[in-house]
Scaffold this active site. Structure first.
Site, PDB file in Angstrom:
ATOM      1  N   HIS A  67       0.816  -1.222   0.000  1.00 51.40           N
ATOM      2  CA  HIS A  67       0.000   0.000   0.000  1.00 51.40           C
ATOM      3  C   HIS A  67       0.854   1.278   0.000  1.00 51.40           C
ATOM      4  CE1 HIS A  67      -2.857   3.074   1.064  1.00 51.40           C
ATOM      5  NE2 HIS A  67      -2.345   3.190   2.274  1.00 51.40           N
ATOM      6  N   HIS A  91       3.804   6.809   5.434  1.00 45.33           N
ATOM      7  CA  HIS A  91       2.638   7.533   5.933  1.00 45.33           C
ATOM      8  C   HIS A  91       1.813   6.781   6.961  1.00 45.33           C
ATOM      9  CE1 HIS A  91       0.208   5.361   2.845  1.00 45.33           C
ATOM     10  NE2 HIS A  91      -0.764   5.556   3.702  1.00 45.33           N
ATOM     11  N   GLU A  95       0.927   4.726  12.916  1.00 44.33           N
ATOM     12  CA  GLU A  95      -0.233   3.987  13.402  1.00 44.33           C
ATOM     13  C   GLU A  95       0.159   2.530  13.620  1.00 44.33           C
ATOM     14  OE1 GLU A  95      -3.524   5.576  13.471  1.00 44.33           O
ATOM     15  OE2 GLU A  95      -2.248   7.343  13.241  1.00 44.33           O
ATOM     16  N   ASP A  96      -0.094   2.026  14.772  1.00 41.55           N
ATOM     17  CA  ASP A  96       0.108   0.600  15.125  1.00 41.55           C
ATOM     18  C   ASP A  96       1.502   0.048  14.868  1.00 41.55           C
ATOM     19  OD1 ASP A  96      -2.792   0.810  15.028  1.00 41.55           O
ATOM     20  OD2 ASP A  96      -2.621   0.244  12.917  1.00 41.55           O
ATOM     21  N   ASP A 158      -2.986   8.742  -0.843  1.00 41.54           N
ATOM     22  CA  ASP A 158      -3.334   7.619   0.025  1.00 41.54           C
ATOM     23  C   ASP A 158      -4.787   7.216  -0.253  1.00 41.54           C
ATOM     24  OD1 ASP A 158      -3.435   5.808   2.213  1.00 41.54           O
ATOM     25  OD2 ASP A 158      -4.132   7.408   3.555  1.00 41.54           O
ATOM     26  N   ASP A 279     -23.768  15.906 -26.415  1.00 37.28           N
ATOM     27  CA  ASP A 279     -23.718  16.548 -27.715  1.00 37.28           C
ATOM     28  C   ASP A 279     -22.903  17.821 -27.751  1.00 37.28           C
ATOM     29  OD1 ASP A 279     -24.896  14.678 -29.137  1.00 37.28           O
ATOM     30  OD2 ASP A 279     -26.851  15.649 -29.348  1.00 37.28           O
TER      31      ASP A 279
HETATM   32 MN    MN Z   1      -2.660   4.576   3.998  1.00 34.12          MN
END
Ligand code: MN
Length: 727
Positions: A67, A91, A95-96, A158, A279
């Site tokens: 990712h 990025h 997180e975690d 992202d 059109d």
């Molecule tokens: Mn991400």
């Protein structure tokens, strides 16, 4: 490598040997425009991201690193700078994963650390109500929170990759993310000028939400394009030929593709049938200079007849997101309405890639730090989405938008409010609701108690603590607010406060007067009351009481009217004193006169003062003693039993022998009795004696007398007297 290799690697820095190889197509693209040092840094970022996500998988079962790798690829294709690529790779590591912002700062420098941190923060924002105002504020907030525009850029890429792989999410999440993409990220991409990414985001989201409508539209477009193709090619060739033969050499003419979501939106909003929308044939003419743009316009207007009122000059007056082009509509080959956009190639590239394109063009020329340049560019774009008709209007909108900086704040429920920079919790409370502003007594910012006059900052969660009890508003609040809403609400409230104080004071005055005749205001109602009011010439009892309180009318005269109104006249009794309870008379807050400074227990008089409401004076104060019998606005008063601890200010005059240290001796006498000194005025009486005017705080007359006794017993004291402003 073991699973626990990461923390060590982070501490020891990736120095070369333990760097992972970049995936081959990734490496190829990066190498095409970046130097060796940059490649090394990207390799380092890739390695850290790889180990940080080592044990994580995506929903489709693939390794998580795929990712961030893909997100970075999108930015590579936009030829973004090294730090953007590194940030894209990293990025999600905050997180975690066991990676901190500090780690990133040490390994990659402050820019990458800030960008990654910013992207993580943006990830936590989400749409609550979905109202236009909220979404608009949310966009502005995201931009304001991203001090570096690359934060928004990475976040948008992202989202783009997440939308490309959305089929792996459960259905309800797909819908939620798609809606958010259409409402928030599409317009955000447009705001920073990235038209291509915006189109892709919208189309992906549209296909996800309405798969059937999307596929019907797509096949309809395909079907119609057969016949169209011929016409488009014919017009395209004709345009090119005319331009070339008139000296525009280096020109490209393209048929314009419309994204399906924009067609869908047009069908929906303009209620036009599909055929009619399709059109209209769109063309884009690309030339090398601004000069050629205007010349091309002149040339095609010569050959095809323009459709009136459709010309727009976005070169002289660019759109707020930086878009520049000439727009015109014409009748081609005497039959087909066409829309033509004329741009330089540079303008076209900026329209498609926005900030990213700007980056490429500027990087080589300018020497300022990339973050700063990005921010400057952003400042020019943010918040200017107003429709403007004249150049002057446009200039004005740019000016006000740039100068009126805003802050974006959350309520505890997650609603977003945009306020002027410099706004305080009081402003915030009034912005949410006038009632909330009127009852604010405290505030928490990000769960910490703060004073009401602090300046709020973007991103903070502001919780207003309000009181159910009525309280008197402090006029000094006017100094703490910057919004006109708060200011005018406070003014209104203060005005009301003043009249309501006056009305209450007036009631006290009238009741007291009526008592002298053995009457009470409650005995007067209905028609008799109305008749009395008429005879006095006022429209309502409230108005009369306010007038009395403000000193515009005299209580005894009014009382006479009331007596005659009931046609009963008893013997006038001695006037009853009013009761001062917890510094209030009948719920009107009283003030204590500065001239005589009465304390609890003193003989006092209540005076209804025009400006200040009810003021308590010492009975012997020269301001009141002379009026006491003559003027009904001066009422005898007695103290009730104070339930609250109050401190009263009092003035005392002390004379002493003038010796070194006498003032500090005096000070320690007050200190030992725990009495506060407000102010001291020193005077030399003659060579031997000195005088002091001292303001102190006591809880009652008894405490005052005790402390004065102590002062008198000092060796150097010659006299100690209370000053109550007597004649
Ligand atoms: Mn991400």
């Amino acid at each position: 490598m073991s699973d626990h290799a990461l923390p060590n690697l982070l501490l020891n820095d990736f120095s070369g040997d333990n760097l992972l190889k970049l995936p081959s197509n990734f490496y190829k693209t990066a190498r095409s425009y970046l130097d060796k040092r940059s490649l090394k840094k990207i390799q380092k970022a890739y390695s850290v991201a790889f180990y940080a996500h080592l044990n994580q998988k995506r929903r489709d079962g693939s390794k998580y690193i795929s990712h961030p790798e893909e997100v970075a690829m999108i930015l590579l294709d936009l030829k973004m700078d090294t730090d953007s690529i590194c940030s894209a790779l990293l990025h999600d590591v905050l997180e975690d994963c066991d990676v901190t912002k500090n780690n990133l700062q040490n390994l990659f420098g402050p820019d990458v650390a800030e960008i990654v941190d910013g992207v993580s923060k943006l990830g936590k924002l989400d749409i609550k109500s979905g109202t236009e105002r909220e979404v608009n504020n949310l966009q502005k907030m995201m931009l304001a929170m991203s001090k570096d525009v690359r934060v928004v850029l990475v976040k948008i890429c992202d989202r783009l990759h997440n939308m490309r792989t959305i089929e792996h999410l459960p259905r309800f999440k797909q819908i939620q993310k798609s809606k958010e993409t259409i409402e928030l990220y599409g317009p955000l991409a447009l705001r920073i000028g990235m038209q291509d990414i915006r189109s892709e985001l919208e189309d992906l989201a549209f296909r996800c939400i309405h798969p059937l409508r999307a596929s019907m539209l797509e096949s309809a477009i395909k079907k119609s394009s057969g016949g169209r193709k011929k016409i488009v090619t014919k017009i395209r060739k004709e345009l090119k030929r005319r331009l070339k033969s008139n000296g525009i050499e280096d020109v490209a003419v393209k048929g314009r593709e419309k994204n399906i979501y924009s067609i869908y939106r047009k069908i929906k909003s303009k209620h036009k049938p599909f055929s009619e929308i399709l059109d209209v044939y769109g063309f884009r003419i690309l030339v090398d200079s601004v000069d050629d743009c205007y010349r091309s316009l002149g040339i095609i207007h010569n050959y095809f007849s323009p459709i009136e009122n459709r010309f727009k000059d976005y070169i002289a007056i660019p759109k707020s997101n930086g878009y520049q082009a000439l727009h015109t509509s014409l009748l081609a080959l005497n039959a087909f309405p066409i829309e033509v956009q004329i741009q330089t190639r540079n303008m076209s590239s900026i329209a498609s890639f926005g900030i990213a394109a700007h980056w490429q063009y500027k990087t080589k020329e300018e020497n300022i730090s990339s973050g700063l340049r990005a921010t400057k560019w952003l400042t020019g774009l943010v918040d200017l989405q107003k429709k403007t008709n004249t150049p002057a209007e446009f200039a004005q909108s740019v000016k006000t938008d740039l100068s009126s900086d805003e802050v974006y704040l959350f309520s505890p429920k997650g609603d977003i409010y945009a306020l002027r920079k410099g706004a305080t919790p009081i402003d915030f409370a009034y912005e949410v609701h006038t009632d909330l502003g009127d009852t604010i007594i405290g505030c928490r910012v990000n769960r910490n108690d703060v004073p009401l006059n602090i300046e709020l900052e973007t991103g903070q969660t502001v919780e207003i603590i309000s009181s159910k009890k009525d309280f008197e508003l402090d006029p000094s609040w006017l100094n703490y607010v910057v919004t006109s809403k708060a200011r005018s609400a406070i003014r209104t409230r203060l005005r009301k406060q003043k009249t309501s104080d006056a009305r209450k004071a007036g009631k006290v005055l009238l009741e007291t007067e009526l008592k002298r005749g053995g009457k009470s205001l409650s005995e007067y109602r209905g028609t008799p009351l109305k008749r009395i009011l008429d005879s006095i010439g006022v429209t309502s009892l409230n108005k009369l009481l306010t007038d009395l309180g403000l000193g515009k009318r005299t209580g005894s005269i009014i009382a006479e009217r009331f007596y005659s109104g009931l046609k009963i006249r008893e013997d006038i009794k001695e006037i009853n004193p009013v009761l001062i309870l917890d510094n209030k008379i009948e719920s009107v807050t009283v003030r204590f006169a500065k001239c005589c400074m009465p304390v609890y227990g003193d003989d006092v008089v209540a005076h209804s003062d025009t400006e200040r409401g009810i003021v308590i004076h010492h009975k012997r104060c020269k301001q009141v003693s002379q009026f006491l019998k003559k003027d009904s606005r001066y009422l005898p008063a007695i103290w009730g039993e104070n339930k609250k601890e109050h401190q009263y200010k009092a003035k005392i005059d002390i004379n002493t022998e003038d010796k070194v240290g006498v003032l500090s001796d005096l000070g320690s006498v007050f200190a030992r009795s725990a009495i506060n000194i407000g102010s001291v005025n020193t005077m030399t009486i003659d060579k031997k004696f000195a005088g002091f005017e001292i303001e102190i705080e006591v809880k009652d007359k008894e405490e005052l007398q005790n402390i004065m006794q102590k002062v008198r017993s000092m060796k150097l004291t010659t006299s100690c007297k209370r000053n109550i402003n007597e004649k």
